[in-house]
Design a protein around this motif. Structure first.
Motif, mmCIF file in Angstrom:
data_model
loop_
_atom_site.group_PDB
_atom_site.id
_atom_site.type_symbol
_atom_site.label_atom_id
_atom_site.label_comp_id
_atom_site.label_asym_id
_atom_site.label_seq_id
_atom_site.Cartn_x
_atom_site.Cartn_y
_atom_site.Cartn_z
ATOM 1 N N MET A 1 0.842 -1.180 0.000
ATOM 2 C CA MET A 1 0.000 0.000 0.000
ATOM 3 C C MET A 1 0.890 1.247 0.000
ATOM 4 O O MET A 1 1.896 1.295 0.697
ATOM 5 N N MET A 2 0.511 2.227 -0.765
ATOM 6 C CA MET A 2 1.284 3.462 -0.864
ATOM 7 C C MET A 2 0.844 4.444 0.214
ATOM 8 O O MET A 2 -0.331 4.545 0.512
ATOM 9 N N ASN A 3 1.814 5.157 0.774
ATOM 10 C CA ASN A 3 1.457 6.195 1.730
ATOM 11 C C ASN A 3 1.291 7.524 0.998
ATOM 12 O O ASN A 3 1.505 7.618 -0.210
ATOM 13 N N LEU A 4 0.905 8.527 1.742
ATOM 14 C CA LEU A 4 0.609 9.830 1.149
ATOM 15 C C LEU A 4 1.828 10.433 0.452
ATOM 16 O O LEU A 4 1.720 11.008 -0.631
ATOM 17 N N LYS A 5 2.990 10.280 1.055
ATOM 18 C CA LYS A 5 4.219 10.806 0.450
ATOM 19 C C LYS A 5 4.489 10.133 -0.895
ATOM 20 O O LYS A 5 4.849 10.792 -1.875
ATOM 21 N N ASP A 6 4.317 8.807 -0.952
ATOM 22 C CA ASP A 6 4.527 8.073 -2.200
ATOM 23 C C ASP A 6 3.563 8.552 -3.284
ATOM 24 O O ASP A 6 3.936 8.660 -4.455
ATOM 25 N N LEU A 7 2.313 8.823 -2.893
ATOM 26 C CA LEU A 7 1.325 9.312 -3.856
ATOM 27 C C LEU A 7 1.713 10.677 -4.404
ATOM 28 O O LEU A 7 1.572 10.942 -5.597
ATOM 29 N N ARG B 1 1.577 3.818 -17.681
ATOM 30 C CA ARG B 1 1.740 2.876 -16.569
ATOM 31 C C ARG B 1 1.612 3.582 -15.220
ATOM 32 O O ARG B 1 0.996 3.061 -14.296
ATOM 33 N N LYS B 2 2.186 4.774 -15.121
ATOM 34 C CA LYS B 2 2.107 5.520 -13.869
ATOM 35 C C LYS B 2 0.675 5.977 -13.580
ATOM 36 O O LYS B 2 0.217 5.922 -12.442
ATOM 37 N N ILE B 3 -0.029 6.418 -14.607
ATOM 38 C CA ILE B 3 -1.415 6.864 -14.430
ATOM 39 C C ILE B 3 -2.299 5.693 -14.014
ATOM 40 O O ILE B 3 -3.141 5.826 -13.124
ATOM 41 N N ILE B 4 -2.089 4.540 -14.627
ATOM 42 C CA ILE B 4 -2.867 3.348 -14.269
ATOM 43 C C ILE B 4 -2.600 2.957 -12.815
ATOM 44 O O ILE B 4 -3.526 2.619 -12.067
ATOM 45 N N LEU B 5 -1.334 3.029 -12.395
ATOM 46 C CA LEU B 5 -0.997 2.731 -11.006
ATOM 47 C C LEU B 5 -1.717 3.693 -10.060
ATOM 48 O O LEU B 5 -2.314 3.265 -9.066
ATOM 49 N N LEU B 6 -1.695 4.975 -10.377
ATOM 50 C CA LEU B 6 -2.377 5.971 -9.544
ATOM 51 C C LEU B 6 -3.883 5.694 -9.493
ATOM 52 O O LEU B 6 -4.493 5.756 -8.421
ATOM 53 N N GLN B 7 -4.474 5.359 -10.627
ATOM 54 C CA GLN B 7 -5.906 5.057 -10.656
ATOM 55 C C GLN B 7 -6.231 3.841 -9.797
ATOM 56 O O GLN B 7 -7.245 3.822 -9.091
ATOM 57 N N LYS B 8 -5.382 2.816 -9.836
ATOM 58 C CA LYS B 8 -5.604 1.622 -9.021
ATOM 59 C C LYS B 8 -5.538 1.952 -7.541
ATOM 60 O O LYS B 8 -6.351 1.469 -6.752
ATOM 61 N N VAL B 9 -4.554 2.755 -7.154
ATOM 62 C CA VAL B 9 -4.417 3.136 -5.749
ATOM 63 C C VAL B 9 -5.649 3.906 -5.294
ATOM 64 O O VAL B 9 -6.191 3.649 -4.225
ATOM 65 N N ILE B 10 -6.098 4.845 -6.105
ATOM 66 C CA ILE B 10 -7.287 5.631 -5.766
ATOM 67 C C ILE B 10 -8.510 4.725 -5.658
ATOM 68 O O ILE B 10 -9.280 4.811 -4.704
ATOM 69 N N TYR B 11 -8.672 3.816 -6.609
ATOM 70 C CA TYR B 11 -9.823 2.909 -6.595
ATOM 71 C C TYR B 11 -9.796 2.009 -5.354
ATOM 72 O O TYR B 11 -10.807 1.845 -4.676
ATOM 73 N N ASP B 12 -8.632 1.447 -5.071
ATOM 74 C CA ASP B 12 -8.514 0.529 -3.929
ATOM 75 C C ASP B 12 -8.781 1.236 -2.604
ATOM 76 O O ASP B 12 -9.271 0.618 -1.661
ATOM 77 N N ASN B 13 -8.459 2.499 -2.513
ATOM 78 C CA ASN B 13 -8.603 3.220 -1.255
ATOM 79 C C ASN B 13 -9.968 3.887 -1.094
ATOM 80 O O ASN B 13 -10.264 4.378 -0.008
ATOM 81 N N GLN B 14 -10.776 3.889 -2.119
ATOM 82 C CA GLN B 14 -12.076 4.542 -1.968
ATOM 83 C C GLN B 14 -13.026 3.710 -1.121
ATOM 84 O O GLN B 14 -14.036 4.212 -0.634
ATOM 85 N N PHE B 15 -12.698 2.447 -0.884
ATOM 86 C CA PHE B 15 -13.574 1.583 -0.105
ATOM 87 C C PHE B 15 -13.086 1.379 1.326
ATOM 88 O O PHE B 15 -13.630 0.579 2.060
ATOM 89 N N LEU B 16 -12.041 2.084 1.704
ATOM 90 C CA LEU B 16 -11.515 1.938 3.074
ATOM 91 C C LEU B 16 -12.349 2.735 4.063
ATOM 92 O O LEU B 16 -12.916 3.710 3.807
#
Length: 59
Positions: free
Chosen positions: A1-7, A44-59
């Motif tokens: 999981m990425m932290n805020l700094k990584d994002l 690839r970077k945009i897709i990674l960012l989208q995945k992180v955003i999608y995965d975290n919207q359900f937390l």
């Protein structure tokens, strides 16, 4: 999981790649192999960012 700094780093990297891709495309044209490589890297970077955003919207 990425932290805020990584994002933040990822978003900054996306913006830098986008800017360099635009500049490169102006010089070489949009079908140049270097422009395409930067574009694919950016994708690839945009897709990674989208995945992180999608995965975290359900937390």
């Amino acid at each position: 999981m990425m932290n805020l700094k990584d994002l933040r780093v990822l978003r900054g990297s996306i913006n830098e790649d986008r800017h360099s891709m635009y500049k490169l495309a102006e010089k070489r044209g949009i079908s140049d192999s270097q422009v395409i490589k930067v574009s694919q890297k950016l994708d690839r970077k945009i897709i990674l960012l989208q995945k992180v955003i999608y995965d975290n919207q359900f937390l």
